[in-house]
Design an enzyme around this catalytic site. Structure first.
Site, PDB file in Angstrom:
ATOM      1  CE  LYS A   1      -3.910  -1.855   2.660  1.00  0.00           C
ATOM      2  NZ  LYS A   1      -4.914  -1.685   1.607  1.00  0.00           N
TER       3      LYS A   1
ATOM      4  NE  ARG B   1     -10.861  -9.778  -1.976  1.00  0.00           N
ATOM      5  CZ  ARG B   1     -11.250  -8.903  -2.880  1.00  0.00           C
ATOM      6  NH1 ARG B   1     -11.656  -9.307  -4.071  1.00  0.00           N
ATOM      7  NH2 ARG B   1     -11.257  -7.607  -2.598  1.00  0.00           N
TER       8      ARG B   1
END
Ligand code: BES
Ligand code: MN
Ligand code: ZN
Length: 500
Positions: free
Chosen positions: A279, A353
């Site tokens: 990120k 996920r």
């Protein structure tokens, strides 16, 4: 680390206002309250209230406050804090809670510890149904997250709250205090920085937090996670020196309905750097809150047990640190999870996920009939719904509706998003069953559709709390930081009958 919060002792008292002994009498006032309703208080403060209202100094907008010293003789208390409710027609669960929180924030700021809550007409008669919301609100504001100061400033918490009413509100008040306590406990965990809350530490703290009477907790380490073939959780954990954990907590009361087990599944990424798909530095520090979903489901389970809710429920929290270490997942790696499905990891930042896929599957194996998972899953959900609304997803509409109703009762904002089959094409992989990161279009929806593949058959729903898990600016009713969003919704869900 100093304590972050205190739950005030709650007392219920049926007495006329002059006889109430407290540092502060907090008197909520609606914009349309009639003059006679507040006449006794106005007289007690030497007409300071009516003058302030006439001058427009106090309007009374929601959460607006007005202090007035008591000048009348024969009153035990010395001061009144009037607090605005806005128009009665706009009253909502969230409004009541905020007003109660604002009262505690204002009273603590003046270093008073004993608060009495008295309805404007002095009878407290219409307080009955709201005592839980009030007490939840009192608890939420009795919170100070600055726990890592080496020289902490003296902390002032409200120690005692007296609800002045003739109504039998004690049980309702206690349930509000239980929920407030659970929310605060979750906020403390979520506010902790990544170096103070690794997966192992999270699991330890979680076990203590959720391990109240009636709940059994199990923490699984890497060999145990390997034995369950949770290749997706292990894959995400590989990039970090801090090994992953799986937290399983069970609440199985004797009086539970036989054929229903609520399965609460939470994302427990203690820090999300993104991994090799790293990120940007700007704002990355917020990613310590990426275990908020995990803290939420543990807090809800704890509250359900303390409320003695007659439902069987299990919580499964998968916890890992998403780091770009030398053994980290690489873009393009293929993982096989506990369900047997294979996933091509085209972006290591779509890690939530992956770990949730294994946790959902496991919760189903443990016998969960009705699943709901909670996760700070996608930035796309913030783009779609902003910072205040939880994205709600699910294909079993009665179950989704039950959650929507629970959220409405709890005064929290959720909005259902679609799971149209066409979106699923985006998950196609050339070499495995699925990819984990299908790109920007409908990113919150495709993330949910990925999760659905691991939820087995039977009702499942997913809550994306990426927006509301964290609150940027301090408000009188809620300090900056973790919010504990969706805990009260899950508690409402577990307390009501579960639809078939
Ligand atoms: N934890 C983040 C989601 C997130 C982002 C929460 C911003 C709160 C604020 C999640 O693991 C993530 O990185 N998601 C990616 C998914 C993408 C790679 C498909 C995202 O949203 O960018
Ligand atoms: Mn991520
Ligand atoms: Zn994440």
């Amino acid at each position: 680390m100093s304590v972050a919060y205190e739950i005030p002792r709650i007392h219920v008292l049926n007495a006329p206002p002059p006889a109430v002994d407290a540092d502060v009498l907090a008197v909520p006032l609606a914009a349309d309250d009639t003059a006679p309703a507040v006449a006794a208080f106005d007289a007690a403060v030497g007409r300071a209230l009516s003058e302030a209202l006439a001058r427009g100094e106090f309007t009374p907008k929601p959460c607006e406050t007005f202090w007035a010293p008591i000048v009348a003789t024969g009153w035990k208390a010395r001061r009144v804090l009037f607090i605005g409710l806005g128009p009665r027609a706009e009253m909502s669960a969230e409004r009541v809670r905020r007003v109660a929180s604002t009262a505690v924030t204002t009273v603590r700021a003046q270093r008073f510890g004993r608060l009495a809550w008295i309805d404007a007409d002095g009878t407290g008669q219409d307080d009955g149904g709201r005592a839980d919301l009030l007490c939840e609100g009192f608890a939420l504001a009795n919170f100070d997250g600055a726990v890592h100061k080496s020289r902490p400033e003296p902390r002032f918490f409200v120690t005692d709250v007296t609800l002045v009413t003739a109504a039998p509100v004690h049980a309702s008040a206690q349930s509000g205090a239980i929920i407030g306590d659970a929310i605060n406990g979750a906020r403390v965990l979520v506010n902790e920085p990544g170096n103070h809350l690794t997966p192992a530490i999270f699991a330890d703290k979680a076990a203590k937090f959720v391990g109240v009477d009636g709940i059994s907790v199990e923490v699984l380490d890497v060999p145990q996670i390997e034995a369950l073939n949770m290749g997706m959780l292990l894959g995400v954990g590989r990039g970090s020196a801090e090994p992953p954990r799986l937290i399983v907590a069970r609440y199985e009361p004797a009086d539970a309905a036989r054929d229903v087990t609520l399965g609460l599944v939470g994302k427990g990424i203690t820090f999300d750097t993104g991994g090799i798909s790293i990120k940007p530095a700007d704002g990355m520090e917020r990613m310590k809150d990426d275990m908020a979903g995990g803290a939420t489901v543990l807090a809800a389970l704890r509250a359900l047990a303390q409320l003695r809710a007659p439902i069987r429920a299990i919580a499964v929290v998968a916890s890992a640190e998403n780091m770009p270490g030398s053994r980290a997942l690489k873009p393009g790696d293929v993982l096989r999870g506990a369900s047997g499905l294979t996933v091509e990891v085209n972006n290591t930042d779509a890690e939530g996920r992956l770990i949730l896929g294994d946790a959902l599957w496991h919760a189903r194996q443990l016998g969960a009939t009705h699943l709901v998972d909670v996760a700070t899953l996608t930035g796309a959900c913030i783009v779609a719904l902003g910072k205040i609304t939880t994205g709600l997803f699910g294909s079993h509409q009665p179950w989704v509706d039950a959650i929507r109703l629970a959220a409405a009762r709890g005064g929290e904002k959720v909005w259902q998003m679609p799971l149209f089959e066409e979106y699923k094409d985006a998950l196609k992989s050339d070499i495995a069953d699925m990819i984990n990161s299908p790109g920007r279009a409908a990113g919150a929806v495709t993330a949910a559709m990925f999760l659905r593949e691991f939820a087995g058959s039977g009702p499942w729903a997913h809550m994306d709390i990426a927006g509301p898990a964290w609150h940027e600016d301090s408000k009188p009713w809620l300090a900056r930081g973790a919010t504990g969003t969706m805990i009260r919704t899950l508690v409402e869900l577990g307390r009501a009958p579960i639809p078939r």
